[in-house]
Design an enzyme around this catalytic site. Structure first.
Site, PDB file in Angstrom:
ATOM      1  N   ASP A 110     -22.183 -16.756   5.188  1.00 23.86           N
ATOM      2  CA  ASP A 110     -23.420 -16.186   4.646  1.00 23.86           C
ATOM      3  C   ASP A 110     -23.187 -15.918   3.157  1.00 23.86           C
ATOM      4  O   ASP A 110     -22.056 -15.961   2.675  1.00 23.86           O
ATOM      5  CB  ASP A 110     -23.743 -14.871   5.369  1.00 23.86           C
ATOM      6  CG  ASP A 110     -24.959 -14.170   4.781  1.00 23.86           C
ATOM      7  OD1 ASP A 110     -26.009 -14.825   4.610  1.00 23.86           O
ATOM      8  OD2 ASP A 110     -24.882 -12.964   4.472  1.00 23.86           O
ATOM      9  N   SER A 111     -24.284 -15.602   2.470  1.00 29.96           N
ATOM     10  CA  SER A 111     -24.185 -15.247   1.062  1.00 29.96           C
ATOM     11  C   SER A 111     -23.434 -13.926   0.865  1.00 29.96           C
ATOM     12  O   SER A 111     -23.041 -13.607  -0.250  1.00 29.96           O
ATOM     13  CB  SER A 111     -25.588 -15.124   0.473  1.00 29.96           C
ATOM     14  OG  SER A 111     -26.349 -14.208   1.245  1.00 29.96           O
ATOM     15  N   TYR A 145     -28.469 -15.250  -2.521  1.00 31.56           N
ATOM     16  CA  TYR A 145     -28.899 -16.653  -2.527  1.00 31.56           C
ATOM     17  C   TYR A 145     -30.437 -16.730  -2.561  1.00 31.56           C
ATOM     18  O   TYR A 145     -30.991 -17.759  -2.910  1.00 31.56           O
ATOM     19  CB  TYR A 145     -28.430 -17.372  -1.252  1.00 31.56           C
ATOM     20  CG  TYR A 145     -26.973 -17.787  -1.215  1.00 31.56           C
ATOM     21  CD1 TYR A 145     -26.055 -17.347  -2.169  1.00 31.56           C
ATOM     22  CD2 TYR A 145     -26.515 -18.631  -0.206  1.00 31.56           C
ATOM     23  CE1 TYR A 145     -24.724 -17.735  -2.096  1.00 31.56           C
ATOM     24  CE2 TYR A 145     -25.186 -19.031  -0.141  1.00 31.56           C
ATOM     25  CZ  TYR A 145     -24.298 -18.572  -1.080  1.00 31.56           C
ATOM     26  OH  TYR A 145     -22.982 -18.963  -1.009  1.00 31.56           O
ATOM     27  N   GLY A 146     -31.061 -15.620  -2.142  1.00 30.45           N
ATOM     28  CA  GLY A 146     -32.499 -15.614  -1.889  1.00 30.45           C
ATOM     29  C   GLY A 146     -33.379 -16.031  -3.057  1.00 30.45           C
ATOM     30  O   GLY A 146     -34.506 -16.458  -2.864  1.00 30.45           O
ATOM     31  N   CYS A 166     -27.104 -17.739   7.329  1.00 29.04           N
ATOM     32  CA  CYS A 166     -27.908 -17.275   6.197  1.00 29.04           C
ATOM     33  C   CYS A 166     -29.206 -18.084   6.241  1.00 29.04           C
ATOM     34  O   CYS A 166     -29.156 -19.317   6.318  1.00 29.04           O
ATOM     35  CB  CYS A 166     -27.153 -17.545   4.899  1.00 29.04           C
ATOM     36  SG  CYS A 166     -28.110 -17.239   3.402  1.00 29.04           S
ATOM     37  N   ASN A 167     -30.318 -17.398   6.226  1.00 28.53           N
ATOM     38  CA  ASN A 167     -31.597 -18.120   6.319  1.00 28.53           C
ATOM     39  C   ASN A 167     -31.806 -19.006   5.105  1.00 28.53           C
ATOM     40  O   ASN A 167     -32.260 -20.149   5.225  1.00 28.53           O
ATOM     41  CB  ASN A 167     -32.756 -17.123   6.437  1.00 28.53           C
ATOM     42  CG  ASN A 167     -32.831 -16.496   7.810  1.00 28.53           C
ATOM     43  OD1 ASN A 167     -33.620 -16.891   8.643  1.00 28.53           O
ATOM     44  ND2 ASN A 167     -31.975 -15.515   8.061  1.00 28.53           N
ATOM     45  N   THR A 168     -31.495 -18.485   3.920  1.00 26.32           N
ATOM     46  CA  THR A 168     -31.757 -19.254   2.706  1.00 26.32           C
ATOM     47  C   THR A 168     -30.876 -20.508   2.666  1.00 26.32           C
ATOM     48  O   THR A 168     -31.348 -21.605   2.339  1.00 26.32           O
ATOM     49  CB  THR A 168     -31.529 -18.375   1.461  1.00 26.32           C
ATOM     50  OG1 THR A 168     -32.141 -17.091   1.668  1.00 26.32           O
ATOM     51  CG2 THR A 168     -32.124 -19.002   0.233  1.00 26.32           C
ATOM     52  N   GLU A 189     -28.796  -2.933   1.920  1.00 29.07           N
ATOM     53  CA  GLU A 189     -27.429  -2.812   1.379  1.00 29.07           C
ATOM     54  C   GLU A 189     -27.169  -1.419   0.799  1.00 29.07           C
ATOM     55  O   GLU A 189     -26.022  -0.999   0.688  1.00 29.07           O
ATOM     56  CB  GLU A 189     -27.174  -3.924   0.354  1.00 29.07           C
ATOM     57  CG  GLU A 189     -27.192  -5.274   1.060  1.00 29.07           C
ATOM     58  CD  GLU A 189     -26.425  -6.376   0.370  1.00 29.07           C
ATOM     59  OE1 GLU A 189     -25.840  -6.133  -0.693  1.00 29.07           O
ATOM     60  OE2 GLU A 189     -26.437  -7.495   0.918  1.00 29.07           O
ATOM     61  N   CYS A 226     -34.510 -13.223   7.802  1.00 32.19           N
ATOM     62  CA  CYS A 226     -33.453 -12.949   6.816  1.00 32.19           C
ATOM     63  C   CYS A 226     -32.379 -12.166   7.546  1.00 32.19           C
ATOM     64  O   CYS A 226     -32.693 -11.320   8.403  1.00 32.19           O
ATOM     65  CB  CYS A 226     -34.032 -12.128   5.663  1.00 32.19           C
ATOM     66  SG  CYS A 226     -32.787 -11.510   4.519  1.00 32.19           S
ATOM     67  N   THR A 227     -31.143 -12.468   7.213  1.00 33.53           N
ATOM     68  CA  THR A 227     -30.022 -11.856   7.938  1.00 33.53           C
ATOM     69  C   THR A 227     -30.061 -10.332   7.980  1.00 33.53           C
ATOM     70  O   THR A 227     -29.576  -9.732   8.934  1.00 33.53           O
ATOM     71  CB  THR A 227     -28.710 -12.251   7.245  1.00 33.53           C
ATOM     72  OG1 THR A 227     -28.864 -12.043   5.834  1.00 33.53           O
ATOM     73  CG2 THR A 227     -28.352 -13.681   7.532  1.00 33.53           C
ATOM     74  N   HIS A 228     -30.600  -9.720   6.928  1.00 34.29           N
ATOM     75  CA  HIS A 228     -30.561  -8.260   6.839  1.00 34.29           C
ATOM     76  C   HIS A 228     -31.631  -7.569   7.689  1.00 34.29           C
ATOM     77  O   HIS A 228     -31.517  -6.395   7.988  1.00 34.29           O
ATOM     78  CB  HIS A 228     -30.769  -7.818   5.391  1.00 34.29           C
ATOM     79  CG  HIS A 228     -29.635  -8.130   4.476  1.00 34.29           C
ATOM     80  ND1 HIS A 228     -29.175  -9.410   4.288  1.00 34.29           N
ATOM     81  CD2 HIS A 228     -28.884  -7.330   3.681  1.00 34.29           C
ATOM     82  CE1 HIS A 228     -28.179  -9.382   3.414  1.00 34.29           C
ATOM     83  NE2 HIS A 228     -27.984  -8.132   3.025  1.00 34.29           N
TER      84      HIS A 228
HETATM   85  N1  DGL Z   1     -28.456 -13.939   3.677  1.00 33.77           N
HETATM   86  C1  DGL Z   1     -29.706 -14.116   2.970  1.00 33.77           C
HETATM   87  C2  DGL Z   1     -30.747 -14.721   3.913  1.00 33.77           C
HETATM   88  O1  DGL Z   1     -30.685 -14.619   5.112  1.00 33.77           O
HETATM   89  C3  DGL Z   1     -30.215 -12.805   2.397  1.00 33.77           C
HETATM   90  C4  DGL Z   1     -29.412 -12.283   1.229  1.00 33.77           C
HETATM   91  C5  DGL Z   1     -29.471 -13.206   0.021  1.00 33.77           C
HETATM   92  O2  DGL Z   1     -30.530 -13.302  -0.629  1.00 33.77           O
HETATM   93  O3  DGL Z   1     -28.454 -13.803  -0.266  1.00 33.77           O
HETATM   94  O4  DGL Z   1     -31.666 -15.352   3.464  1.00 33.77           O
END
Ligand code: DGL
Length: 273
Positions: free
Chosen positions: A12-13, A44-45, A75-77, A154, A186-188
């Site tokens: 993940d990012s 990464y978003g 990571c979704n992005t 976060e 999104c992961t969060h």
């Molecule tokens: N992990 C990213 C996602 O799921 C979220 C955090 C980021 O922007 O890197 O898209």
């Protein structure tokens, strides 16, 4: 033939992918996992497809030095922008978080109105609507970027009036169009599921791609006859964590998500890969 007892690579990012790792740990507890969080280059978003693909490629190369048997793009992005290209470059299975979430969303909706929330990158890629409509072309999918959710999570403001207020602002338009299903894209976001659920109300199904991805990974490993057969033993180093920066900060956050007692996270110069 890949060694079925080899580790699974998850990346993940940053810390968010730990929500995916947590689900994998629950659903397939014998598996060994090597996790990489790109804490030096997060988020990464808001980055371009080219940048995210380059970063993801370096991470895949790093994970392959651990002889992983499969890779989860947690990571979704990165799943939105890099997965299609990178899966052509490796000879092990690679799965992202978007298809599993899209599949379940298309199955559970009754009124055919699905909302997706995520980073700017994930929403503007339109990948969720694409996958959902591939399965069911008669649904309407409405995306909404919620860029403040990642920093709020976060900061640890998982249950806080500030998060409530911002969530209301983001989600009102989805409530107004009467969606009955919402993908936490999104992961969060699974970490603020309670807040989102309270605002959306009981009539809205919340889809957690982290959970669905772990389920799909398990099915894939069963199908390919690659589930780990050995029971984990003490000293096995079952879960390994690597980051590109701030290992101590990562460890603190990680321990608040995964109740495992993460003792160490090693720093890697990811630019070398
Ligand atoms: N992990 C990213 C996602 O799921 C979220 C955090 C980021 O922007 O890197 O898209």
């Amino acid at each position: 033939m890949m060694d079925r007892n080899a580790s699974i690579g998850v990346f993940d990012s940053g810390v968010g992918g730990l929500t995916v790792m947590k689900e994998i740990m629950h659903q397939i507890p014998n598996e060994k996992i090597v996790y990489f969080g790109d804490t030096a280059r997060v988020p990464y978003g808001d980055k371009s497809k080219e940048t995210i693909t380059k970063f993801s490629r370096q991470i895949v190369r790093f994970l392959q030095t651990h002889d992983v048997k499969a890779i989860v793009v947690a990571c979704n992005t990165a799943s939105a922008y890099a997965l299609d290209e990178l899966e052509k470059e490796v000879d092990i299975p690679m799965i992202g978080v978007i298809k599993p979430g899209a599949k379940v969303a298309s199955e559970v909706t009754v009124n055919g109105k699905i909302g997706v929330i995520g980073t700017e990158g994930t929403i503007s890629s339109s990948i969720y609507p694409r996958y959902i409509k591939e399965i069911n072309k008669d649904v309407t999918v409405i995306g909404k970027a919620c860029p403040l959710f990642v920093p709020l999570v976060e900061e640890g403001l998982w249950r806080d009036p500030v998060t409530d207020e911002i969530a209301k602002r983001y989600l009102t338009e989805l409530i107004d169009i009467d969606i009955d299903t919402l993908v936490l894209g999104c992961t969060h976001y699974p970490l603020i599921r309670e807040t989102v659920g309270k605002i959306m109300g009981d009539g809205v199904n919340l889809v957690n791609p982290a959970y669905e991805t772990a389920r799909e990974l398990k099915e894939l490993l069963i199908r390919e006859d690659m589930l780990r057969t050995q029971e984990p033993k003490l000293g096995d180093n079952q879960y390994q964590f690597y980051v590109s920066d701030s290992a101590e900060k990562f460890k603190r956050f990680a321990n608040s998500i995964i109740k495992y007692g993460i003792l160490s996270a090693k720093m890697v110069n990811i630019e070398e890969y």
